[in-house]
Structure formats: C-alpha cells, structure tokens
Design an enzyme around this catalytic site. Structure first.
Site, PDB file in Angstrom:
ATOM      1  CG  ASP A  31      -0.431   0.008   2.523  1.00 25.20           C
ATOM      2  OD1 ASP A  31       0.752  -0.384   2.693  1.00 25.20           O
ATOM      3  OD2 ASP A  31      -1.139   0.425   3.461  1.00 25.20           O
ATOM      4  CB  THR A  32       3.397   2.679   2.312  1.00 21.39           C
ATOM      5  OG1 THR A  32       4.091   1.424   2.428  1.00 21.39           O
ATOM      6  CG2 THR A  32       2.479   2.886   3.497  1.00 21.39           C
ATOM      7  CG  ASN A  34       0.663  -0.106  -4.152  1.00 20.56           C
ATOM      8  OD1 ASN A  34       1.700  -0.644  -4.530  1.00 20.56           O
ATOM      9  ND2 ASN A  34      -0.358  -0.792  -3.667  1.00 20.56           N
ATOM     10  CE1 TYR A 102      -1.753  -8.841   2.161  1.00 21.36           C
ATOM     11  CE2 TYR A 102      -3.132  -9.592   3.979  1.00 21.36           C
ATOM     12  CZ  TYR A 102      -2.837  -8.657   3.008  1.00 21.36           C
ATOM     13  OH  TYR A 102      -3.616  -7.540   2.894  1.00 21.36           O
ATOM     14  CG  ASN A 166      -4.920   0.294   3.485  1.00 23.28           C
ATOM     15  OD1 ASN A 166      -6.029  -0.129   3.125  1.00 23.28           O
ATOM     16  ND2 ASN A 166      -3.866   0.273   2.694  1.00 23.28           N
ATOM     17  NE  ARG A 168      -5.221  -4.825   3.230  1.00 24.02           N
ATOM     18  CZ  ARG A 168      -5.768  -3.713   2.726  1.00 24.02           C
ATOM     19  NH1 ARG A 168      -6.749  -3.105   3.369  1.00 24.02           N
ATOM     20  NH2 ARG A 168      -5.350  -3.233   1.571  1.00 24.02           N
ATOM     21  CE  LYS A 226      -8.983   6.512   1.301  1.00 25.10           C
ATOM     22  NZ  LYS A 226      -7.725   5.771   1.261  1.00 25.10           N
ATOM     23  CG  ASP A 230     -21.748   4.952  -2.334  1.00 28.31           C
ATOM     24  OD1 ASP A 230     -22.472   5.124  -3.339  1.00 28.31           O
ATOM     25  OD2 ASP A 230     -21.845   3.968  -1.581  1.00 28.31           O
ATOM     26  CG  ASP A 259      -2.781   1.672  -1.828  1.00 35.71           C
ATOM     27  OD1 ASP A 259      -3.309   1.855  -0.716  1.00 35.71           O
ATOM     28  OD2 ASP A 259      -2.476   0.550  -2.267  1.00 35.71           O
TER      29      ASP A 259
HETATM   30  O1  LIG Z   1      -2.673  -5.583   1.691  1.00 37.22           O
HETATM   31  C1  LIG Z   1      -1.507  -5.200   1.727  1.00 37.22           C
HETATM   32  O2  LIG Z   1      -0.800  -5.263   2.726  1.00 37.22           O
HETATM   33  C2  LIG Z   1      -0.892  -4.619   0.535  1.00 37.22           C
HETATM   34  O3  LIG Z   1      -0.108  -3.727   0.681  1.00 37.22           O
HETATM   35  C3  LIG Z   1      -1.272  -5.178  -0.808  1.00 37.22           C
HETATM   36  C4  LIG Z   1      -1.872  -4.218  -1.784  1.00 37.22           C
HETATM   37  O4  LIG Z   1      -0.907  -3.689  -2.678  1.00 37.22           O
HETATM   38  C5  LIG Z   1      -2.598  -3.081  -1.142  1.00 37.22           C
HETATM   39  O5  LIG Z   1      -3.360  -3.564  -0.068  1.00 37.22           O
HETATM   40  C6  LIG Z   1      -3.509  -2.428  -2.104  1.00 37.22           C
HETATM   41  O6  LIG Z   1      -4.160  -1.387  -1.399  1.00 37.22           O
END
Ligand SMILES: O=C(O)C(=O)C[C@H](O)[C@H](O)CO
Length: 298
Positions: A31-32, A34, A102, A166, A168, A226, A230, A259
């Site tokens: 992500d970072t 990108n 992952y 972000n 996860r 974001k 929408d 990203d």
């Molecule tokens: O999910 C992640 O940790 C990533 O960095 C993978 C992807 O490139 C990213 O999530 C896209 O936003």
C-alpha cells in the site's frame, strides 16, 4: 535548488496479479509503496519521494530496490538485513473486487523501525511523511511506538503527516490492539484518509460523518473518508463537502484504488490545491488504476 522530500513508510511485497488463463504476473507492490509510486508520477520535480522500508540481501530484494530506483524513488532509507527476504501476496478477484493471500510473517519490512539511528536519519531528512495502518500492523509493539513518536515529533514540528488507516484485521492479533494503534496513528497525523467500509467494520461507525468526526476528534486537521463508488467526504473542523466520483463501468481489479487516490489527493494538496479539487484528482487517478490488473499501472 534542494528538493522537498516526502517519505513514505511501509512494506513492499512481491505481488502475484492475475494475467488471465490461470497465469499470474509477478510485480512489486504494497500500500505505501503504491502511494509513493503514484506520488512520484503526480508530484512536480521540486519534490523527491523516498521510501522507508527494510529488505533482505537476496536477489529478490536487489530487484525490488532496483525497481524503486527505476521508478524515481529515493532509496537512501531502505535498510538491508541479511537472512531476511521480502513478503509476497497474491490477488484473488471476484469480478473486479479483490482479496489477498499473504506470505509475509517474517518479511524484512517488519524490521523497518527496529534501528533507531536509521529511523532518525529518515525523519531528519523528510519534510512530509506518509504511512498506513498496514505499516503499524507489521511492526513489533516497541518499534510501532518508536515510529509513532517520530511521527508525533514531525507533526509537532509543523510537518505534513498523512495516514491511511487501511485496516486489515487479519494482520492484527486482536481488534482492541488494532483500534488502539489506528487511533494512535491518527493522533500523530495532520491528514487522515480512511475508507468507510473498513471503518464501519472496525469501529462500528454509522456513517462517513461519524468516521470523520472520530478522526477530527483525534486532532487530525483534515479527513477524507473514501467510500468506493459513493461520494468521498472531505471534513475539517469547519467544513464538510461530499464529492461524487465518476462512474466506472470497465473496472477489472480494485487493488491499489485507495492508495492511488491518496497519491492524487496528497500531490494536489502539497501543491496547494484546495481539498475538494484534490479529491477530484484522487478519484481520477483511482479510476484509471482500477482499469488495470495489479496495484501499479505499468
Ligand atoms: O494488503 C496489503 O498489505 C498490501 O499492501 C497489498 C496491496 O498492494 C494493497 O493492499 C492495495 O491497497
């Protein structure tokens, strides 16, 4: 003339993105990274974009560092750690909607904030910083704390600190630790760029306004919530505005949408563009990215 430097902080992985017919194409993304990659594309020549991470000393790490340099990123703040390697992820698509597998538990990037001197050099060099909830999730707790303190000092010194939560959940040991770390990350930020579906799931926010309110309450001056197709909500303590993205009918892979939005938005803001127009730049760039497989348009 010396350049102004934005330092993006986090993990780049080997990416396996669909190439059709059960084939996968190898790329490098995270992500970072990108956001740094798109920032380099979007920012003028008076800006340098550095990536702060850690890699191994293996061939894949060499290739990855060369990829950063070829993209025009400054690699002075890449730590190289023998015996470690980069992580890897694979994109699964259901229509254009992505999910990830992952392999990253022992990736070198987990040590990106382990050396105080390395971190101090990057923070002394940077004029602006970008990080994410994934950056925080991959770090051991003491290193996460060290990074948050460095970001807090940058904010106190009047530097721009941009943060995408972000979220996860899979990368965190439990939801409470995740929420605490994300809130700590927001508290040391000047710009926060959350995605509403993630925030709704993690914090139970009833609306994008509730998300904006919560982050403004952490002392963030500018929040952009974001929300996929929408409208995005731009919020400061004094102003709220919703900006509708253009309808995209030919998206193939949403990987990297958030990203790249962040890069379009930040590049515009760092160039002095007002926030609503910066959101339009972010939407335009993300709209381009989702028409390609993988996180980066190459
Ligand atoms: O999910 C992640 O940790 C990533 O960095 C993978 C992807 O490139 C990213 O999530 C896209 O936003």
């Amino acid at each position: 003339m010396p350049k102004t430097i934005i330092v993006s902080i986090g993990e780049c992985m080997v990416e396996l993105a669909s190439a059709g017919d059960g084939l996968y194409r190898k790329g490098f993304a995270g992500d970072t990274l990108n956001t740094a990659w798109y920032l380099r594309r979007e920012l003028g020549p008076d800006w340098a974009v550095a990536y702060l991470t850690a890699l191994g000393t293996d061939g894949t790490s060499d290739e990855m560092q060369a990829f950063f340099a070829d993209a025009g990123l400054v690699t002075d703040h890449v730590r190289r750690i023998p015996e470690r390697m980069p992580g890897l992820y694979m994109i699964h698509l259901e229509g254009a909607e992505r999910s990830f597998s992952y392999w990253r538990d022992s990736a070198a990037a987990r040590l990106l904030a382990a050396d105080p001197a390395h971190l101090a050099r990057a923070f002394a060099a940077g004029d602006a910083f970008y990080f994410s909830g994934i950056t925080l999730a991959i770090l051991p707790a003491p290193d996460r704390q060290r990074l948050i303190e460095s970001l807090g000092a940058a904010k106190a010194a009047g530097k721009t600190v941009a943060f995408d939560p972000n979220i996860r959940p899979r990368l965190w040991p439990n939801p409470a630790e995740m929420r605490d770390a994300i809130t700590a990350g927001a508290s040391v930020s000047t710009i926060c760029l959350p995605s509403f579906p993630d925030e709704e799931a993690a914090f139970g926010d009833a609306s994008p306004d509730a998300t904006a309110e919560r982050y403004l309450g952490c002392g963030v001056g500018e929040v952009v919530v974001k929300d996929g197709a929408d409208p995005a909500l731009v919020a400061t303590p004094k102003h709220r505005e919703r900006i509708q993205p253009a309808t995209i009918t030919d998206a193939v892979d949403t990987t990297g949408a958030g990203d790249s939005f962040n890069a379009g938005y930040l590049a515009a803001r760092l160039a002095g563009v007002p926030a609503p127009d910066a959101v339009r730049r972010g939407h335009a760039l993300a709209g381009e990215v989702v028409r390609h497989y993988g996180a980066l348009i190459r």
